[in-house]
Design a protein around this motif. Structure first.
Motif, mmCIF file in Angstrom:
data_model
loop_
_atom_site.group_PDB
_atom_site.id
_atom_site.type_symbol
_atom_site.label_atom_id
_atom_site.label_comp_id
_atom_site.label_asym_id
_atom_site.label_seq_id
_atom_site.Cartn_x
_atom_site.Cartn_y
_atom_site.Cartn_z
ATOM 1 N N VAL A 268 0.829 -1.216 0.000
ATOM 2 C CA VAL A 268 0.000 0.000 0.000
ATOM 3 C C VAL A 268 0.861 1.262 0.000
ATOM 4 O O VAL A 268 0.378 2.341 0.336
ATOM 5 N N VAL A 269 2.131 1.135 -0.385
ATOM 6 C CA VAL A 269 3.036 2.287 -0.309
ATOM 7 C C VAL A 269 2.631 3.392 -1.286
ATOM 8 O O VAL A 269 2.798 4.587 -0.990
ATOM 9 N N LYS A 270 2.095 3.034 -2.453
ATOM 10 C CA LYS A 270 1.683 4.062 -3.422
ATOM 11 C C LYS A 270 0.526 4.895 -2.878
ATOM 12 O O LYS A 270 0.537 6.131 -2.957
ATOM 13 N N GLU A 271 -0.472 4.213 -2.335
ATOM 14 C CA GLU A 271 -1.620 4.922 -1.762
ATOM 15 C C GLU A 271 -1.185 5.808 -0.601
ATOM 16 O O GLU A 271 -1.605 6.967 -0.483
ATOM 17 N N ALA A 272 -0.313 5.247 0.272
ATOM 18 C CA ALA A 272 0.160 6.011 1.438
ATOM 19 C C ALA A 272 0.978 7.221 1.002
ATOM 20 O O ALA A 272 0.857 8.304 1.586
ATOM 21 N N ALA A 273 1.830 7.053 -0.016
ATOM 22 C CA ALA A 273 2.666 8.157 -0.492
ATOM 23 C C ALA A 273 1.820 9.291 -1.066
ATOM 24 O O ALA A 273 2.096 10.477 -0.833
ATOM 25 N N VAL A 274 0.775 8.931 -1.799
ATOM 26 C CA VAL A 274 -0.123 9.951 -2.372
ATOM 27 C C VAL A 274 -0.837 10.714 -1.267
ATOM 28 O O VAL A 274 -0.914 11.950 -1.277
ATOM 29 N N LEU A 275 -1.369 9.985 -0.287
ATOM 30 C CA LEU A 275 -2.095 10.636 0.811
ATOM 31 C C LEU A 275 -1.154 11.455 1.698
ATOM 32 O O LEU A 275 -1.549 12.499 2.229
ATOM 33 N N ALA A 276 0.095 10.989 1.861
ATOM 34 C CA ALA A 276 1.059 11.678 2.728
ATOM 35 C C ALA A 276 1.605 12.953 2.095
ATOM 36 O O ALA A 276 2.137 13.807 2.802
ATOM 37 N N SER A 277 1.486 13.096 0.801
ATOM 38 C CA SER A 277 1.999 14.295 0.111
ATOM 39 C C SER A 277 0.859 15.132 -0.458
ATOM 40 O O SER A 277 0.494 16.175 0.094
ATOM 41 N N LEU A 278 0.261 14.650 -1.533
ATOM 42 C CA LEU A 278 -0.842 15.381 -2.156
ATOM 43 C C LEU A 278 -2.066 15.464 -1.240
ATOM 44 O O LEU A 278 -2.801 16.450 -1.256
ATOM 45 N N GLY A 279 -2.256 14.413 -0.437
ATOM 46 C CA GLY A 279 -3.391 14.416 0.492
ATOM 47 C C GLY A 279 -3.280 15.524 1.522
ATOM 48 O O GLY A 279 -4.271 16.192 1.853
ATOM 49 N N VAL A 280 -2.071 15.727 2.045
ATOM 50 C CA VAL A 280 -1.842 16.817 3.011
ATOM 51 C C VAL A 280 -2.059 18.163 2.341
ATOM 52 O O VAL A 280 -2.722 19.052 2.897
ATOM 53 N N ALA A 281 -1.504 18.327 1.132
ATOM 54 C CA ALA A 281 -1.650 19.598 0.409
ATOM 55 C C ALA A 281 -3.117 19.888 0.120
ATOM 56 O O ALA A 281 -3.586 21.025 0.308
ATOM 57 N N ALA A 282 -3.848 18.860 -0.325
ATOM 58 C CA ALA A 282 -5.266 19.059 -0.647
ATOM 59 C C ALA A 282 -6.067 19.401 0.602
ATOM 60 O O ALA A 282 -6.891 20.338 0.592
ATOM 61 N N THR A 283 -5.836 18.667 1.682
ATOM 62 C CA THR A 283 -6.550 18.949 2.942
ATOM 63 C C THR A 283 -6.249 20.355 3.438
ATOM 64 O O THR A 283 -7.151 21.079 3.877
ATOM 65 N N ALA A 284 -4.981 20.757 3.364
ATOM 66 C CA ALA A 284 -4.579 22.094 3.826
ATOM 67 C C ALA A 284 -5.220 23.195 2.989
ATOM 68 O O ALA A 284 -5.732 24.184 3.531
ATOM 69 N N VAL A 285 -5.214 23.020 1.678
ATOM 70 C CA VAL A 285 -5.776 24.051 0.780
ATOM 71 C C VAL A 285 -7.294 24.135 0.927
ATOM 72 O O VAL A 285 -7.863 25.240 0.984
ATOM 73 N N ILE A 286 -7.964 22.971 1.003
ATOM 74 C CA ILE A 286 -9.429 22.973 1.156
ATOM 75 C C ILE A 286 -9.820 23.611 2.491
ATOM 76 O O ILE A 286 -10.756 24.416 2.569
#
Length: 533
Positions: A78-96
């Motif tokens: 699940v490293v791909k899913e975790a990497a996406v959420l740990a990077s883009l997921g943080v950015a998206a949550t912060a911006v929203i």
């Protein structure tokens, strides 16, 4: 008086942990409450400089151990899913979240984005604490995904916090340059230092009690500080360093696990307690409604939007996404970054610190308390397993120990089936290594030459340690170049192990003892063993 206060807090923290395990209330929430109670007892603490130093150290420890304790074979799927959420997921949550604060709550734009960045990452300690304290495992490797994501997403939040903090302060920066420097140097220093440490661990035997702990702590601090000095993301570097080194076997690893397991929890306790201690009761009350609105928005809209939107390329189920969305608890990193912002001296029109306080408090209370229920309602709990039941967990932290032996070419065991072995003692064959393949030791499996048998059994601890004596064969020792069978040892002495370099040599009668061998001998209290050594 200060030491008395610290000791009382630690004692209360232990009671809080016990209460947490019985009541189901997240333990970190109780530590936060302890800090608030201290305010009502008249303890006035507002040293943000000291608080920032402690929070930085705490986050280094938490990030390092989050990586060190990551079971890479379990996390790899699940490293791909975790990497996406740990990077883009943080950015998206912060911006929203920042957009919500700007358009709905009417906060200034940059301050809104700064607030979203500070609370953008999820908290490893909180997620891990809840999963393990409730003895849960989630289906579809979701527990590993959550721990991998929450353990690695603080660096992204830190980069965004630094970015918007610099913009508010009026610093002339290149946004793409800052982001690239943070990521590239963080990755580079984390990998390079981990590679060097791996080489050192192979060449140096940190067998003396506590030495491996000191070495690893020093290298983790060096990784963070060196990366920070050159402008990289120290948190990313120390997390990556922890993953690489933590997934290598070496002498002293169990000591490191036991030490950092307690130390990282102590750091989390300290952070949450510090958050409550720095908070002003009046400001808590005035900021709580705003914090509740933001926390509710993040839980119901910002986090789910980020999770569901960014994981579209992956084959995650709806109930899995529901649990991942709910498990976005805020905690240690948000506290550390909020303290950093206040200590930076920038002028803000919002009470960022107390808003972050409220978000962390309510997130721990609501999301933490109901994570198990949400997981159960979503049919995500795997009753056949727990997050603790891994081979690595029992090898490093359980009361079970493992040892191995290799079947030689002339062994009488060749051709025998596992079910036919005369296992008259309280240990079992845990697995069989045949070349690069691991074989489940079922009864019908036939043993072959070269097989490595891994045995498991209950650990034995001798509180007196008087029957085992260990020494090095130094230059001029009379045993050098002699076979064990020629030593004429007394009946109450037996050579158990011979450590030669980084390997254990079989202590058979025909084994020749060499200079610098480290020998462990079993004896008894009647023998004066000093003679001849």
């Amino acid at each position: 008086m200060d030491l008395l206060f610290i000791s009382l807090v630690l004692i209360l923290a232990l009671f809080a942990m016990n209460l947490s395990s019985k009541s189901g209330i997240p333990s970190l929430l109780l530590f936060l409450s302890l800090g608030i109670m201290s305010n009502f007892l008249g303890i006035d603490f507002n040293d943000y400089g000291l608080a920032e130093k402690f929070s930085t150290l705490a986050l280094i420890v938490i990030m390092f151990y989050g990586g060190f304790g990551t079971n890479w074979p379990m996390g790899k799927p699940v490293v791909k899913e975790a990497a996406v959420l740990a990077s883009l997921g943080v950015a998206a949550t912060a911006v929203i979240t920042g957009a919500f604060a700007y358009f709905i709550l009417r906060f200034p734009l940059l301050e809104s984005m700064l607030l979203g960045s500070v609370v953008g990452s999820t908290d490893y300690a909180s997620v891990s604490n809840i999963l393990t304290s409730k003895n849960l495992n989630l289906k579809y490797n979701t527990a590993s995904l959550l721990e991998l994501e929450s353990g690695s997403n603080d660096p992204a939040a830190y980069t965004m916090t630094m970015l918007f903090l610099s913009l508010i302060a009026g610093t002339d920066i290149s946004i793409p340059g800052l982001i690239l420097m943070q990521i590239i140097l963080g990755l580079l220093f984390g990998v390079v230092i981990a590679f060097l440490v791996k080489k050192i661990l192979v060449r140096i035997n940190f067998q003396k009690d506590g030495v491996a702990i000191v070495f690893m702590a020093a290298m983790a601090l060096l990784t963070y500080s060196l990366t920070n000095v050159v402008g990289g993301n120290g948190y990313l570097a120390v997390y990556l360093f922890g993953i690489i080194v933590g997934n290598q076997a070496f002498i002293g690893k169990k000591d490191i696990v036991f030490f950092f397991d307690g130390f990282s929890e102590l750091m989390s306790i300290g952070l949450f307690f510090l958050l409550g201690l720095l908070a002003t009761p009046a400001n808590i009350i005035s900021s709580l409604p705003i914090a509740a609105i933001i926390m509710l928005f993040m839980t119901v809209i910002a986090r789910p939007l980020s999770v569901w939107g960014l994981t579209l390329p992956f084959s995650l189920t709806k109930n899995q996404l529901t649990v991942i969305s709910w498990a976005g608890l805020r905690g240690a990193a948000a506290i550390a970054f909020a303290i950093m912002v206040i200590n930076s001296g920038v002028s803000l029109s919002i009470d960022l610190y107390h808003i972050v306080f409220g978000i962390c408090f309510l997130s721990s209370l609501v999301q933490g308390s109901f994570l198990a229920m949400v997981s159960e309602k979503a049919d995500m709990i795997d009753p056949k397993d727990t997050v603790l039941s891994t081979f690595g967990y029992y090898a490093m932290k359980g009361s079970i120990s493992f040892f191995k032996t290799t079947i030689e070419e002339d062994s009488s065991l060749i051709g025998k089936k596992v079910k036919d072995l005369d296992m008259t003692f309280d240990f079992i064959i845990a697995k069989i290594k045949r070349g690069t393949t691991s074989i489940v030791p079922r009864g019908e499996v036939e043993l072959e030459a070269g097989d490595v048998l891994v045995f498991g059994g209950e650990e034995y601890f001798d509180p007196y340690s008087q029957q085992l004596i260990e020494f090095s064969v130094t230059k001029g020792h009379p045993w050098i170049n002699k076979k064990i069978m020629d030593l004429n040892l007394p009946e109450n002495q037996l050579i158990l192990t011979i450590q030669r370099g980084g390997h254990v040599v079989s202590a058979e009668g025909k084994t020749v003892i060499l200079e610098n061998d480290r020998i462990t001998i079993s004896t008894d209290d009647r023998l004066d063993f000093k003679a001849g050594i």
